[in-house]
Scaffold this active site. Sequence first.
Site, PDB file in Angstrom:
ATOM      1  N   ASP A 267      -5.978  -0.768  11.938  1.00  0.00           N
ATOM      2  CA  ASP A 267      -6.238  -1.792  10.921  1.00  0.00           C
ATOM      3  C   ASP A 267      -7.634  -2.361  11.168  1.00  0.00           C
ATOM      4  OD1 ASP A 267      -3.979  -3.480   8.994  1.00  0.00           O
ATOM      5  OD2 ASP A 267      -5.989  -4.343   9.244  1.00  0.00           O
TER       6      ASP A 267
ATOM      7  N   ALA B  72      19.523 -11.964 -14.683  1.00  0.00           N
ATOM      8  CA  ALA B  72      18.552 -12.796 -15.411  1.00  0.00           C
ATOM      9  C   ALA B  72      18.017 -13.891 -14.489  1.00  0.00           C
ATOM     10  CB  ALA B  72      19.223 -13.418 -16.632  1.00  0.00           C
ATOM     11  N   GLY B  73      16.800 -14.314 -14.726  1.00  0.00           N
ATOM     12  CA  GLY B  73      16.218 -15.352 -13.870  1.00  0.00           C
ATOM     13  C   GLY B  73      14.895 -15.835 -14.422  1.00  0.00           C
TER      14      GLY B  73
ATOM     15  N   PHE C 256      19.380  -4.671 -11.255  1.00  0.00           N
ATOM     16  CA  PHE C 256      18.243  -5.182 -12.037  1.00  0.00           C
ATOM     17  C   PHE C 256      18.694  -5.738 -13.392  1.00  0.00           C
ATOM     18  CE2 PHE C 256      16.173  -3.201  -8.625  1.00  0.00           C
ATOM     19  CZ  PHE C 256      14.949  -3.831  -8.499  1.00  0.00           C
TER      20      PHE C 256
ATOM     21  N   GLY D 286       8.214 -11.253  -9.595  1.00  0.00           N
ATOM     22  CA  GLY D 286       6.919 -11.484  -8.954  1.00  0.00           C
ATOM     23  C   GLY D 286       6.746 -10.458  -7.859  1.00  0.00           C
TER      24      GLY D 286
ATOM     25  N   CYS E 264       4.227  -5.971  -5.945  1.00  0.00           N
ATOM     26  CA  CYS E 264       4.284  -4.649  -6.586  1.00  0.00           C
ATOM     27  C   CYS E 264       4.493  -4.675  -8.098  1.00  0.00           C
ATOM     28  CB  CYS E 264       5.371  -3.809  -5.927  1.00  0.00           C
ATOM     29  SG  CYS E 264       4.926  -3.329  -4.258  1.00  0.00           S
TER      30      CYS E 264
ATOM     31  N   ARG F 132       3.028 -13.342  -2.869  1.00  0.00           N
ATOM     32  CA  ARG F 132       2.133 -12.760  -3.875  1.00  0.00           C
ATOM     33  C   ARG F 132       2.827 -12.752  -5.241  1.00  0.00           C
ATOM     34  NH1 ARG F 132       0.080  -7.564  -0.444  1.00  0.00           N
ATOM     35  NH2 ARG F 132       2.199  -7.678   0.350  1.00  0.00           N
TER      36      ARG F 132
ATOM     37  N   LYS G  76      11.113 -13.464  -3.561  1.00  0.00           N
ATOM     38  CA  LYS G  76      12.531 -13.121  -3.485  1.00  0.00           C
ATOM     39  C   LYS G  76      13.007 -13.477  -2.078  1.00  0.00           C
ATOM     40  CE  LYS G  76      12.195  -8.283  -2.126  1.00  0.00           C
ATOM     41  NZ  LYS G  76      12.643  -6.926  -2.399  1.00  0.00           N
TER      42      LYS G  76
HETATM   43  P1  NAD Z   1      -0.725  -5.482   2.873  1.00  0.00           P
HETATM   44  O1  NAD Z   1      -1.776  -6.273   2.206  1.00  0.00           O
HETATM   45  O2  NAD Z   1       0.463  -6.174   3.462  1.00  0.00           O
HETATM   46  O3  NAD Z   1      -1.371  -4.593   4.049  1.00  0.00           O
HETATM   47  C1  NAD Z   1      -2.548  -3.859   3.906  1.00  0.00           C
HETATM   48  C2  NAD Z   1      -3.182  -3.710   5.289  1.00  0.00           C
HETATM   49  O4  NAD Z   1      -4.263  -2.795   5.192  1.00  0.00           O
HETATM   50  C3  NAD Z   1      -3.753  -5.015   5.844  1.00  0.00           C
HETATM   51  O5  NAD Z   1      -3.273  -5.230   7.169  1.00  0.00           O
HETATM   52  C4  NAD Z   1      -5.278  -4.776   5.845  1.00  0.00           C
HETATM   53  O6  NAD Z   1      -5.948  -5.462   6.896  1.00  0.00           O
HETATM   54  C5  NAD Z   1      -5.330  -3.272   6.020  1.00  0.00           C
HETATM   55  N1  NAD Z   1      -6.581  -2.653   5.613  1.00  0.00           N
HETATM   56  C6  NAD Z   1      -7.340  -2.915   4.524  1.00  0.00           C
HETATM   57  N2  NAD Z   1      -8.417  -2.098   4.491  1.00  0.00           N
HETATM   58  C7  NAD Z   1      -8.330  -1.294   5.562  1.00  0.00           C
HETATM   59  C8  NAD Z   1      -9.125  -0.240   6.078  1.00  0.00           C
HETATM   60  N3  NAD Z   1     -10.225   0.161   5.445  1.00  0.00           N
HETATM   61  N4  NAD Z   1      -8.738   0.354   7.217  1.00  0.00           N
HETATM   62  C9  NAD Z   1      -7.627  -0.036   7.870  1.00  0.00           C
HETATM   63  N5  NAD Z   1      -6.809  -1.025   7.426  1.00  0.00           N
HETATM   64  C10 NAD Z   1      -7.165  -1.643   6.293  1.00  0.00           C
HETATM   65  O7  NAD Z   1      -0.256  -4.408   1.805  1.00  0.00           O
HETATM   66  P2  NAD Z   1       1.232  -3.797   1.573  1.00  0.00           P
HETATM   67  O8  NAD Z   1       2.098  -4.791   0.877  1.00  0.00           O
HETATM   68  O9  NAD Z   1       1.698  -3.170   2.825  1.00  0.00           O
HETATM   69  O10 NAD Z   1       0.891  -2.673   0.497  1.00  0.00           O
HETATM   70  C11 NAD Z   1       0.170  -1.516   0.852  1.00  0.00           C
HETATM   71  C12 NAD Z   1       0.267  -0.524  -0.284  1.00  0.00           C
HETATM   72  O11 NAD Z   1       1.635  -0.099  -0.439  1.00  0.00           O
HETATM   73  C13 NAD Z   1      -0.154  -1.081  -1.643  1.00  0.00           C
HETATM   74  O12 NAD Z   1      -0.762  -0.064  -2.387  1.00  0.00           O
HETATM   75  C14 NAD Z   1       1.167  -1.459  -2.282  1.00  0.00           C
HETATM   76  O13 NAD Z   1       1.109  -1.427  -3.686  1.00  0.00           O
HETATM   77  C15 NAD Z   1       2.074  -0.362  -1.761  1.00  0.00           C
HETATM   78  N6  NAD Z   1       3.495  -0.735  -1.703  1.00  0.00           N
HETATM   79  C16 NAD Z   1       3.840  -1.982  -1.266  1.00  0.00           C
HETATM   80  C17 NAD Z   1       5.197  -2.298  -1.183  1.00  0.00           C
HETATM   81  C18 NAD Z   1       5.628  -3.686  -0.743  1.00  0.00           C
HETATM   82  O14 NAD Z   1       6.794  -4.024  -0.950  1.00  0.00           O
HETATM   83  N7  NAD Z   1       4.765  -4.470  -0.114  1.00  0.00           N
HETATM   84  C19 NAD Z   1       6.182  -1.363  -1.520  1.00  0.00           C
HETATM   85  C20 NAD Z   1       5.774  -0.092  -1.923  1.00  0.00           C
HETATM   86  C21 NAD Z   1       4.417   0.215  -2.009  1.00  0.00           C
END
Ligand code: NAD
Length: 434
Positions: free
Chosen positions: A36, A251-252, A248, A256, A259, A326, A319
């Site tokens: 990270d 109702a609510g 799904f 948010g 995703c 977010r 939720k």
């Molecule tokens: P997040 O913001 O929680 O985590 C992203 C991480 O990536 C952060 O720790 C950030 O510091 C790191 N990062 C950013 N740029 C970087 C780089 N260049 N090199 C290394 N690390 C880097 O994001 P998330 O919620 O885990 O979502 C990640 C992806 O997965 C998104 O595309 C999201 O749409 C998708 N996704 C999220 C969920 C969910 O429920 N959160 C579910 C399915 C898919």
Amino acid sequence: MTTTERQPIGVIGTGYVGLVTAAGFAELGSQVHCIDIDAAKIEGLKRGEIPIYEPGLDDLVRKHADRLHFSTHLPDALEAAKLLFVAVGTPPTYSGDADLSAVHAVVDAMPASDRHALVMKSTVPCGTGATIQRIFAQQGKGFSYVSCPEFLKEGSAIKDFLAPDRVVIGDEGDWAGDAVQELYSVLDAPILRMDIRSAEMVKLASNAFLATKISFINEIANVCEITGADVLEVARGMGQDDRIGPKFLQAGIGFGGSCFPKDVTALKQLAGNTGYHFQLLNAVIEVNELQKRRVIQKLQKHMGSLVGKKIALLGLAFKPNTDDMREASSLVLSARLIADGAHISAYDPVAEEEARKLISGVEFASSALDAVNGADAVVLVTEWPEFAELDLADVAGRMAGKLLVDGRNFLDQDAAIAAGLTYEGIGRPQRANA
Ligand code: NAD
């Protein structure tokens, strides 16, 4: 679950998806090298500090401390693993398109190598894989590319990783797709191999469909309020139909999270960029925005002007079982209430720290009962299980007013009325107090 040594992997981005993916593959037997750019996060992870609230995640990370390696130095992962799972954020830009700058930063950081592959877990627009392959080819990097979209749900992410409904792998039939399939093959889940564009589209279409189902039942709820039907009964009746299913249909006050709002907008935008007007998704988004604001109308219906009124919000996270704020409905709700002159007290079992970064002008309480003290109205925003245990007579006794707006149809309407509260659900007939 197997604990046999399996192929090592790299995970780039240690947020919700990256950390769960890392811990999940460690549970399946891999050495996992997590990278990270957030040095503070990495230092914390090395000390065993989990930066997010996700049930079971800290236990799993602790259990596999010897298999999980944390670093800010990309070569650490490249030396140890051939497959690099990318789980960096793809937040929306002002235009509604996905911001792919973090994804491209990862692509640009890759060295030339024909023994590595990027495995994209981040949600990206259809066509991103083709663009990245073109960049790799132009730069003569020789990297392989696999799309492996993630479907986990915050709050049940570990279970979703270890027992997914399906694993989707989009690839070009080379070694990398086979290697990803091999990693997942120990799970009892169908593995669907397909082309990269289709895999990218599966993710966007799935989230857009789920969001559509939520906006649909919310519109049904609104019609129920006019016609006197009860949306809980309607959803129960609809859900028994195999073709519809019960999920799904709750109702609510709107969806948010990190995703649904972003992915629905990104798909709408993706279609728009290619000249296709995705009418249905426009409606899904608009219904959701209006739904978040309906609570205000419900409060005004009973209380008139909200100026100077104290409103208690129970739950702030988008939720239950997550601290993710977010796009939470509470953000719109609190902003609207403050703009209308109300005072807000709020309580969330785990999201307060995140909420403080995004909401100002709110008094944070240390418990639900503290929050409702002297409130003119209470709004249940997030259906945290502990709110089902609330003694509603105690709640009523502490409040200055009597209005309870149950934004998730979560509380017992009869118990609320018996406690002397005026109960307003979403799409439910109003019943008079005895
Ligand atoms: P997040 O913001 O929680 O985590 C992203 C991480 O990536 C952060 O720790 C950030 O510091 C790191 N990062 C950013 N740029 C970087 C780089 N260049 N090199 C290394 N690390 C880097 O994001 P998330 O919620 O885990 O979502 C990640 C992806 O997965 C998104 O595309 C999201 O749409 C998708 N996704 C999220 C969920 C969910 O429920 N959160 C579910 C399915 C898919």
